[in-house]
Scaffold this active site. Structure first.
Site, mmCIF file in Angstrom:
data_model
loop_
_atom_site.group_PDB
_atom_site.id
_atom_site.type_symbol
_atom_site.label_atom_id
_atom_site.label_comp_id
_atom_site.label_asym_id
_atom_site.label_seq_id
_atom_site.Cartn_x
_atom_site.Cartn_y
_atom_site.Cartn_z
ATOM 1 N N CYS A 50 0.881 -1.292 -0.007
ATOM 2 C CA CYS A 50 -0.070 -0.121 -0.001
ATOM 3 C C CYS A 50 0.779 1.147 -0.040
ATOM 4 O O CYS A 50 1.701 1.283 0.694
ATOM 5 C CB CYS A 50 -0.822 -0.097 1.165
ATOM 6 S SG CYS A 50 -2.052 1.506 1.522
ATOM 7 N N CYS A 122 -7.875 -5.934 -9.789
ATOM 8 C CA CYS A 122 -7.788 -4.854 -10.919
ATOM 9 C C CYS A 122 -7.469 -3.762 -10.033
ATOM 10 O O CYS A 122 -8.275 -2.926 -9.557
ATOM 11 C CB CYS A 122 -8.917 -4.543 -11.712
ATOM 12 S SG CYS A 122 -8.417 -3.319 -13.143
HETATM 13 ZN ZN LIG Z 1 -2.697 1.120 3.422
#
Ligand SMILES: [Zn+2]
Length: 136
Positions: A50, A122
């Site tokens: 992330c 995706c």
């Molecule tokens: Zn995060």
């Protein structure tokens, strides 16, 4: 990650920490222009995290060429690291994928992926960062 330590920040705070593009996609749930992701050049082993909080999301072997112009994966590092929720926008029912730790919008997951999972995650490349194995 067994216990997820949530990171919660107001949008204004994320805006200061991210580039304009990262903010637009991860915080305002934008979509990057297909074909603009640079991860197509990534073929070495490593992990995709992330971009906001560094949570591990995908390992490079689970990445596949979907032909959509967005980076696609068939299997997450752990389903505990992400949250899926229905997204009714654009007149479609899709499953939105969010980072479990910071709530970042990552992309969508579809059921037309390759075996063994049949899933196609995706993703927006802007929402991810690639860490080569040697640097983990
Ligand atoms: Zn995060």
């Amino acid at each position: 990650m067994v216990t997820v330590d949530k990171i919660e920040k107001p949008d204004a705070e994320w805006k200061k920490l991210l580039t304009e593009k990262q903010y637009e996609i991860t915080t305002r749930k934008g979509t990057e222009v297909p074909g603009t992701c640079t991860f197509d050049e990534v073929h070495e082993p490593g992990i995709f995290q992330c971009v906001r909080c560094g949570t591990d999301l995908f390992r490079s072997p689970s990445k596949f060429e979907s032909g959509t112009g967005w980076p696609s994966f068939y299997e997450p590092v752990s389903t505990l690291n992400m949250v899926e929720q229905p997204d009714m926008s654009l007149g479609m029912v899709r499953m939105e994928v969010l980072c479990a730790r910071c709530g970042s919008h990552l992309g969508h997951v579809f059921d037309d992926g390759p075996p063994p999972t049949g899933k196609r995650y995706c993703m927006n490349g802007v929402a991810l960062k690639f860490i080569p194995e040697g640097r983990l």
